[in-house]
Design an enzyme around this catalytic site. Structure first.
Site, PDB file in Angstrom:
ATOM      1  N   ARG A  50      -9.159   2.940  11.854  1.00 14.18           N
ATOM      2  CA  ARG A  50     -10.031   3.945  12.491  1.00 14.18           C
ATOM      3  C   ARG A  50     -11.170   4.355  11.555  1.00 14.18           C
ATOM      4  NH1 ARG A  50      -7.435   9.449  14.701  1.00 14.18           N
ATOM      5  NH2 ARG A  50      -7.287   9.881  12.463  1.00 14.18           N
ATOM      6  N   LYS A 149     -14.743  10.113  13.432  1.00 10.35           N
ATOM      7  CA  LYS A 149     -14.193  11.164  12.578  1.00 10.35           C
ATOM      8  C   LYS A 149     -15.172  11.344  11.432  1.00 10.35           C
ATOM      9  CE  LYS A 149      -9.611  12.423  11.148  1.00 10.35           C
ATOM     10  NZ  LYS A 149      -9.616  13.792  11.645  1.00 10.35           N
ATOM     11  N   GLU A 182      -9.680  18.253  24.111  1.00  7.24           N
ATOM     12  CA  GLU A 182      -8.618  18.319  23.096  1.00  7.24           C
ATOM     13  C   GLU A 182      -8.673  19.705  22.478  1.00  7.24           C
ATOM     14  OE1 GLU A 182      -9.325  15.760  19.738  1.00  7.24           O
ATOM     15  OE2 GLU A 182     -11.464  16.114  19.765  1.00  7.24           O
TER      16      GLU A 182
HETATM   17  N1  PXG Z   1      -8.648  15.817  17.235  1.00  4.87           N
HETATM   18  C1  PXG Z   1      -9.488  16.041  16.219  1.00  4.87           C
HETATM   19  C2  PXG Z   1     -10.848  16.564  16.490  1.00  4.87           C
HETATM   20  C3  PXG Z   1      -9.071  15.765  14.906  1.00  4.87           C
HETATM   21  O1  PXG Z   1      -9.905  15.966  13.901  1.00  4.87           O
HETATM   22  C4  PXG Z   1      -6.925  15.054  15.795  1.00  4.87           C
HETATM   23  C5  PXG Z   1      -7.402  15.322  17.052  1.00  4.87           C
HETATM   24  C6  PXG Z   1      -5.559  14.449  15.658  1.00  4.87           C
HETATM   25  O2  PXG Z   1      -5.672  13.069  15.313  1.00  4.87           O
HETATM   26  P1  PXG Z   1      -4.574  12.328  14.435  1.00  4.87           P
HETATM   27  O3  PXG Z   1      -5.129  10.970  14.236  1.00  4.87           O
HETATM   28  O4  PXG Z   1      -4.450  13.095  13.150  1.00  4.87           O
HETATM   29  O5  PXG Z   1      -3.324  12.327  15.225  1.00  4.87           O
HETATM   30  C7  PXG Z   1      -7.760  15.296  14.683  1.00  4.87           C
HETATM   31  C8  PXG Z   1      -7.211  15.034  13.308  1.00  4.87           C
HETATM   32  C9  PXG Z   1      -7.867  17.819   7.919  1.00  4.87           C
HETATM   33  C10 PXG Z   1      -7.782  17.820   9.386  1.00  4.87           C
HETATM   34  O6  PXG Z   1      -8.039  18.880   7.324  1.00  4.87           O
HETATM   35  C11 PXG Z   1      -7.903  16.632  10.105  1.00  4.87           C
HETATM   36  C12 PXG Z   1      -7.841  16.647  11.492  1.00  4.87           C
HETATM   37  C13 PXG Z   1      -7.654  17.820  12.122  1.00  4.87           C
HETATM   38  C14 PXG Z   1      -7.545  19.007  11.409  1.00  4.87           C
HETATM   39  C15 PXG Z   1      -7.600  19.003  10.024  1.00  4.87           C
HETATM   40  O7  PXG Z   1      -7.743  16.750   7.304  1.00  4.87           O
HETATM   41  N2  PXG Z   1      -7.989  15.478  12.210  1.00  4.87           N
END
Ligand code: PXG
Length: 289
Positions: A50, A149, A182
């Site tokens: 990703r 991301k 989301e």
């Molecule tokens: N939506 C968003 C907008 C995200 O940034 C997720 C869903 C969940 O995706 P995953 O692949 O983790 O199942 C994310 C995940 C951090 C942090 O501090 C990262 C995220 C979210 C909150 C904090 O690293 N990303």
């Protein structure tokens, strides 16, 4: 703490990025948040894949292979002597002259932090979360591709501010059409009449790695599932609701905008997903030492 920075493992105090880095100046870069459990990194290859897709989408050429980055990530975790924790892997556009032009930055920078994270207090994993709907919308794909991301997280941060100001820990973000996309950092699922439902990626959800794991689990548990457009109505009338994310893992939701969802308690299928996810995280992954 040892930080991996552009090829070296350095002390935290020495892990510095230039003020001319476009990641800092313009939010020009991409990142991943990854977990490790019991000495193994969970879904490492999927996260790095990703990362490469995010980089490709913003025309950021990475001078490392996916295998290289997996290896650097393992080295970083091993160097910090942790068996469970959270990895933040960031690629910035790198240093360049002032001005938006990314072609002025000859080489990206990458750093990898292996630490710990606790997103929500433990009691919410038992009793469930209360969500609000925030006014901040997910950007339209034509404005800022929601699947990337990127280091541009202000949209999500403003939504998080709304949640905190409303005394909630997480907020549902709608897209420009009013469909549920989301939450600020988590994907959303509901269960209605035994069917697992989650918003389409094309409605503005991040293609979450944990979201993918839940869909795999649903298939293996023979729980029917469907990705489709959802509105707040669908959540109000749902039997169960939960969120997923690398940091959050799987967490039950018991209300939206102060309206109770289902019984007001974490539901039975939600509990099965929490249990199934826990088993997977503790029985699979890439060993790092
Ligand atoms: N939506 C968003 C907008 C995200 O940034 C997720 C869903 C969940 O995706 P995953 O692949 O983790 O199942 C994310 C995940 C951090 C942090 O501090 C990262 C995220 C979210 C909150 C904090 O690293 N990303």
């Amino acid at each position: 703490m040892k930080i991996w920075l552009d090829g070296n493992l350095v002390d935290e105090a020495a892990a510095k990025i230039s003020v001319f880095d476009h990641g800092l100046l313009y939010g020009d870069g991409v990142f991943e948040g990854i977990r490790f459990y019991n000495g193994r990194i969970f879904r490492l290859e999927a996260h790095i894949r990703r990362l490469f897709e995010s980089a490709r989408a913003i025309v950021l050429d990475l001078p490392w292979s996916q295998e290289d980055i997996c290896r650097f990530t393992c080295e970083t975790v091993a160097a910090n002597g942790l068996s469970d924790g959270y990895i933040r892997l960031v690629v910035t556009r790198g240093c360049g002259e002032l001005g938006l032009n990314p072609y002025l930055c000859p080489r990206p920078s990458m750093f990898i932090i292996a630490s710990t994270i606790k997103l929500y207090p433990e009691e919410h994993y038992t009793n469930g979360l209360a969500l609000i709907t925030c006014a901040t919308r997910r950007p339209a794909p034509g404005a800022l591709m929601p699947q990337v991301k990127s280091l541009n997280y202000l949209n999500n941060i403003m939504a998080k501010v709304e949640a905190i100001q409303a005394n909630a820990l997480e907020a549902i973000m709608l897209n420009e059409q009013g469909y549920v996309a989301e939450c600020t950092g988590d994907n959303l699922f509901i269960i209605k009449n035994g069917v697992l439902l989650t918003p389409l990626i094309s409605d503005g959800a991040l293609d979450g790695i944990t979201r993918g794991v839940i869909l795999e689990l649903a298939a293996s548990l023979a729980i029917p599932f469907q990705e489709r457009s959802l509105t707040r109505y669908d959540i109000f009338i749902a039997d169960e609701c939960f969120l997923t994310g690398t940091a959050a893992e799987v967490i039950p939701v018991v209300s939206l905008d102060r309206r109770t969802i289902g019984s007001g308690n974490p539901g039975p299928l939600t509990r099965r997903f929490i249990e199934g996810f826990k088993q997977l995280t503790h029985s699979s992954g890439t060993p790092f030492s």
